[in-house]
Design a protein around this motif. Structure first.
Motif, PDB file in Angstrom:
ATOM      1  N   PRO A  62       0.829  -1.219   0.000  1.00 45.47           N
ATOM      2  CA  PRO A  62       0.000   0.000   0.000  1.00 45.47           C
ATOM      3  C   PRO A  62       0.860   1.264   0.000  1.00 45.47           C
ATOM      4  O   PRO A  62       1.983   1.278   0.519  1.00 45.47           O
ATOM      5  N   ARG A  63       0.309   2.318  -0.570  1.00 48.60           N
ATOM      6  CA  ARG A  63       0.981   3.612  -0.578  1.00 48.60           C
ATOM      7  C   ARG A  63       0.085   4.667   0.055  1.00 48.60           C
ATOM      8  O   ARG A  63      -1.135   4.614  -0.100  1.00 48.60           O
ATOM      9  N   ALA A  64       0.715   5.606   0.730  1.00 51.65           N
ATOM     10  CA  ALA A  64      -0.017   6.710   1.362  1.00 51.65           C
ATOM     11  C   ALA A  64       0.328   8.014   0.664  1.00 51.65           C
ATOM     12  O   ALA A  64       1.496   8.272   0.346  1.00 51.65           O
ATOM     13  N   TYR A  65      -0.692   8.843   0.431  1.00 50.49           N
ATOM     14  CA  TYR A  65      -0.508  10.123  -0.245  1.00 50.49           C
ATOM     15  C   TYR A  65      -1.045  11.232   0.648  1.00 50.49           C
ATOM     16  O   TYR A  65      -2.188  11.154   1.123  1.00 50.49           O
ATOM     17  N   PHE A  66      -0.206  12.230   0.858  1.00 46.17           N
ATOM     18  CA  PHE A  66      -0.598  13.369   1.686  1.00 46.17           C
ATOM     19  C   PHE A  66      -1.540  14.258   0.881  1.00 46.17           C
ATOM     20  O   PHE A  66      -1.195  14.737  -0.197  1.00 46.17           O
ATOM     21  N   VAL A  67      -2.750  14.445   1.382  1.00 42.43           N
ATOM     22  CA  VAL A  67      -3.739  15.252   0.674  1.00 42.43           C
ATOM     23  C   VAL A  67      -3.560  16.710   1.103  1.00 42.43           C
ATOM     24  O   VAL A  67      -4.084  17.146   2.130  1.00 42.43           O
ATOM     25  N   ASP A  68      -2.804  17.442   0.269  1.00 43.14           N
ATOM     26  CA  ASP A  68      -2.555  18.851   0.559  1.00 43.14           C
ATOM     27  C   ASP A  68      -3.124  19.710  -0.564  1.00 43.14           C
ATOM     28  O   ASP A  68      -3.913  19.235  -1.391  1.00 43.14           O
ATOM     29  N   ASP A  69      -2.696  20.965  -0.638  1.00 46.46           N
ATOM     30  CA  ASP A  69      -3.226  21.891  -1.641  1.00 46.46           C
ATOM     31  C   ASP A  69      -2.848  21.481  -3.059  1.00 46.46           C
ATOM     32  O   ASP A  69      -3.488  21.917  -4.021  1.00 46.46           O
ATOM     33  N   GLN A  70      -1.806  20.662  -3.221  1.00 43.95           N
ATOM     34  CA  GLN A  70      -1.361  20.238  -4.544  1.00 43.95           C
ATOM     35  C   GLN A  70      -1.974  18.917  -4.975  1.00 43.95           C
ATOM     36  O   GLN A  70      -1.770  18.493  -6.113  1.00 43.95           O
ATOM     37  N   PHE A  71      -2.718  18.278  -4.099  1.00 46.80           N
ATOM     38  CA  PHE A  71      -3.305  16.981  -4.455  1.00 46.80           C
ATOM     39  C   PHE A  71      -4.510  17.209  -5.379  1.00 46.80           C
ATOM     40  O   PHE A  71      -5.333  18.101  -5.135  1.00 46.80           O
ATOM     41  N   PRO A  72      -4.645  16.402  -6.437  1.00 43.67           N
ATOM     42  CA  PRO A  72      -5.736  16.589  -7.402  1.00 43.67           C
ATOM     43  C   PRO A  72      -7.085  16.099  -6.876  1.00 43.67           C
ATOM     44  O   PRO A  72      -7.608  15.061  -7.284  1.00 43.67           O
ATOM     45  N   ALA A  73      -7.643  16.862  -5.977  1.00 43.61           N
ATOM     46  CA  ALA A  73      -8.928  16.505  -5.371  1.00 43.61           C
ATOM     47  C   ALA A  73      -9.994  17.523  -5.740  1.00 43.61           C
ATOM     48  O   ALA A  73      -9.722  18.735  -5.805  1.00 43.61           O
TER      49      ALA A  73
ATOM     50  N   SER B 131     -24.543  18.646  -7.451  1.00 49.60           N
ATOM     51  CA  SER B 131     -24.524  17.681  -6.355  1.00 49.60           C
ATOM     52  C   SER B 131     -24.058  16.327  -6.882  1.00 49.60           C
ATOM     53  O   SER B 131     -23.869  16.138  -8.082  1.00 49.60           O
ATOM     54  N   ALA B 132     -23.867  15.376  -5.971  1.00 51.96           N
ATOM     55  CA  ALA B 132     -23.476  14.002  -6.318  1.00 51.96           C
ATOM     56  C   ALA B 132     -22.215  13.983  -7.171  1.00 51.96           C
ATOM     57  O   ALA B 132     -22.165  13.380  -8.242  1.00 51.96           O
ATOM     58  N   VAL B 133     -21.162  14.640  -6.685  1.00 49.76           N
ATOM     59  CA  VAL B 133     -19.898  14.681  -7.418  1.00 49.76           C
ATOM     60  C   VAL B 133     -19.163  13.353  -7.272  1.00 49.76           C
ATOM     61  O   VAL B 133     -18.989  12.832  -6.170  1.00 49.76           O
ATOM     62  N   SER B 134     -18.733  12.783  -8.401  1.00 57.41           N
ATOM     63  CA  SER B 134     -17.971  11.536  -8.409  1.00 57.41           C
ATOM     64  C   SER B 134     -16.939  11.619  -9.517  1.00 57.41           C
ATOM     65  O   SER B 134     -17.235  12.096 -10.617  1.00 57.41           O
ATOM     66  N   TYR B 135     -15.705  11.158  -9.237  1.00 57.32           N
ATOM     67  CA  TYR B 135     -14.647  11.255 -10.232  1.00 57.32           C
ATOM     68  C   TYR B 135     -13.585  10.193  -9.955  1.00 57.32           C
ATOM     69  O   TYR B 135     -13.580   9.533  -8.918  1.00 57.32           O
ATOM     70  N   ARG B 136     -12.684  10.034 -10.925  1.00 59.36           N
ATOM     71  CA  ARG B 136     -11.566   9.094 -10.791  1.00 59.36           C
ATOM     72  C   ARG B 136     -10.265   9.878 -10.709  1.00 59.36           C
ATOM     73  O   ARG B 136     -10.096  10.882 -11.412  1.00 59.36           O
ATOM     74  N   VAL B 137      -9.359   9.391  -9.893  1.00 57.05           N
ATOM     75  CA  VAL B 137      -8.056  10.021  -9.780  1.00 57.05           C
ATOM     76  C   VAL B 137      -6.981   8.943  -9.866  1.00 57.05           C
ATOM     77  O   VAL B 137      -7.093   7.886  -9.240  1.00 57.05           O
ATOM     78  N   ASP B 138      -5.963   9.190 -10.689  1.00 52.80           N
ATOM     79  CA  ASP B 138      -4.855   8.254 -10.871  1.00 52.80           C
ATOM     80  C   ASP B 138      -3.665   8.777 -10.077  1.00 52.80           C
ATOM     81  O   ASP B 138      -3.055   9.795 -10.425  1.00 52.80           O
ATOM     82  N   VAL B 139      -3.324   8.074  -8.998  1.00 55.18           N
ATOM     83  CA  VAL B 139      -2.232   8.517  -8.129  1.00 55.18           C
ATOM     84  C   VAL B 139      -0.949   7.747  -8.395  1.00 55.18           C
ATOM     85  O   VAL B 139       0.028   7.884  -7.646  1.00 55.18           O
ATOM     86  N   SER B 140      -0.929   6.953  -9.462  1.00 55.64           N
ATOM     87  CA  SER B 140       0.198   6.059  -9.736  1.00 55.64           C
ATOM     88  C   SER B 140       1.540   6.781  -9.728  1.00 55.64           C
ATOM     89  O   SER B 140       2.549   6.228  -9.257  1.00 55.64           O
ATOM     90  N   HIS B 141       1.586   7.999 -10.277  1.00 56.94           N
ATOM     91  CA  HIS B 141       2.860   8.696 -10.437  1.00 56.94           C
ATOM     92  C   HIS B 141       3.005   9.889  -9.498  1.00 56.94           C
ATOM     93  O   HIS B 141       3.925  10.710  -9.659  1.00 56.94           O
ATOM     94  N   LEU B 142       2.136   9.983  -8.519  1.00 59.16           N
ATOM     95  CA  LEU B 142       2.272  11.039  -7.523  1.00 59.16           C
ATOM     96  C   LEU B 142       3.280  10.624  -6.454  1.00 59.16           C
ATOM     97  O   LEU B 142       3.509   9.429  -6.213  1.00 59.16           O
ATOM     98  N   ASN B 143       3.856  11.600  -5.806  1.00 59.82           N
ATOM     99  CA  ASN B 143       4.780  11.304  -4.716  1.00 59.82           C
ATOM    100  C   ASN B 143       4.013  10.734  -3.529  1.00 59.82           C
ATOM    101  O   ASN B 143       2.986  11.278  -3.126  1.00 59.82           O
ATOM    102  N   PHE B 144       4.513   9.629  -2.993  1.00 59.01           N
ATOM    103  CA  PHE B 144       3.885   9.030  -1.817  1.00 59.01           C
ATOM    104  C   PHE B 144       4.792   9.206  -0.614  1.00 59.01           C
ATOM    105  O   PHE B 144       5.990   9.496  -0.750  1.00 59.01           O
ATOM    106  N   VAL B 145       4.222   9.034   0.570  1.00 50.18           N
ATOM    107  CA  VAL B 145       4.928   9.338   1.816  1.00 50.18           C
ATOM    108  C   VAL B 145       4.749   8.201   2.809  1.00 50.18           C
ATOM    109  O   VAL B 145       3.956   7.288   2.593  1.00 50.18           O
TER     110      VAL B 145
END
Length: 323
Positions: free
Chosen positions: A267-278, A295-309
């Motif tokens: 597993p990988r952990a990603y810090f959700v900060d101002d730069q995270f694509p949320a 309303s009812a916002v739903s989306y996909r996010v690919d974190v494969s190449h983001l920096n993990f911590v």
């Protein structure tokens, strides 16, 4: 053996054949059963005598009036979505026909049969693949937390079953657990609040990847994972069972969960900060005109190449360390 006396195995054979079938269940009430494997449906056709049955509260059952070629008058067609419930749906329809033969109206027959089988029908429903994977991931994290913190603190931290904003609330940070069966770390974010930090608390997205285990000795089903966690808790057993029920799990349906999984990667952990694509409510408020209408916002996010911590304890030894 008549069509009113089919065994579970025989019902499964009809569905496995993949060909529609129809046969008379009762000549005296002119009731016909249709089996449609392609739609995973069972249908009861019977003369429309009396008022329409009330099935509005049943998600997988509907009734309509139809015309039958070569027959006079209106006919009822009761359709049951029998996905994962082949035999239970068949038992329901046979029960209705039994009531009809005893002189009951179609409306009364349906009402009585549903009341008698309500518990069975609801308890045998399997959750969707997406929900199964989601619960699998939360339980993997919960199991680790139990080992590190003990059952009381771990269960207190598990917020997923209670419709809170995030899945876990540890002492100093929150965690949103996302589990995927894909080769990439692509996750579905179901609401605008899932990746919105709560106040000043730090938020991490925890990405888990699982894959089919096949014959691997490391494989496990969702039911087996639940059993494993139950063996490791004592005082919190009732709380754990109640939480599972709230998430759609039923012990009576455990045999429906036959897919064996294994963990694909650490597993990988990603810090959700101002730069995270949320996509969050504050960000939508800034850019969307008439925001109140969205309303009812739903989306996909690919974190494969983001920096993990590496997250804080108790997850520091659970997640992959950056190179």
């Amino acid at each position: 053996m008549s069509e009113r006396d089919l065994s579970p195995d025989t019902v499964e054979e009809y569905f496995s054949a993949g060909v529609e079938a129809a046969f008379t269940l009762s000549e005296s009430t002119d009731s016909v059963l249709e089996i449609d494997p392609s739609r995973q449906e069972l249908r009861l056709i019977s003369p429309a005598l009396g008022g329409d049955p009330d099935v509005a509260s049943y998600e997988h059952i509907r009734v309509e009036r139809i015309n039958v070629i070569g027959k006079q008058g209106d006919w009822f067609r009761l359709t049951v979505n029998a996905t994962y419930l082949h035999y239970e749906a068949y038992v329901l329809i046979v029960s209705i026909v039994d009531q009809l033969e005893s002189g009951a109206s179609f409306r009364h027959a349906v009402s009585e049969s549903l009341a008698g089988l309500k518990g069975l029908l609801s308890s045998r429903r399997k959750m969707s693949d997406e929900k199964e994977a989601g619960l699998l991931g939360e339980l993997i994290v919960l199991g680790h937390a139990i080992d590190r913190l003990g059952e009381d603190q771990a269960m207190q931290a598990w917020l997923g079953p209670y419709s809170e904003e995030h899945d876990f609330g540890f002492e100093d940070f929150d965690v949103e657990v996302k589990t995927t069966r894909s080769e990439s770390r692509v996750h579905v974010i179901g609401t605008e609040s899932q990746l919105q930090p709560a106040g000043d608390r730090t938020l991490y997205l925890l990405s888990l990847q699982v894959t089919l285990a096949g014959a691997s000795g490391d494989g496990f089903t969702l039911a087996e994972l639940i059993t494993s966690i139950r063996r490791r808790i004592d005082r919190a057993r009732r709380t754990f069972d109640t939480a599972l029920q709230g998430l759609g799990w039923a012990d009576e349906a455990a045999d429906l969960y036959v897919t064996r999984f294994q963990v694909r990667s650490t597993p990988r952990a990603y810090f959700v900060d101002d730069q995270f694509p949320a996509i969050t409510a504050p960000r939508l408020d800034q850019v969307v005109p008439q925001r109140i209408l969205v309303s009812a916002v739903s989306y996909r996010v690919d974190v494969s190449h983001l920096n993990f911590v590496v997250p804080p304890a108790p997850l520091e030894d659970f997640c992959e360390e950056p190179a």
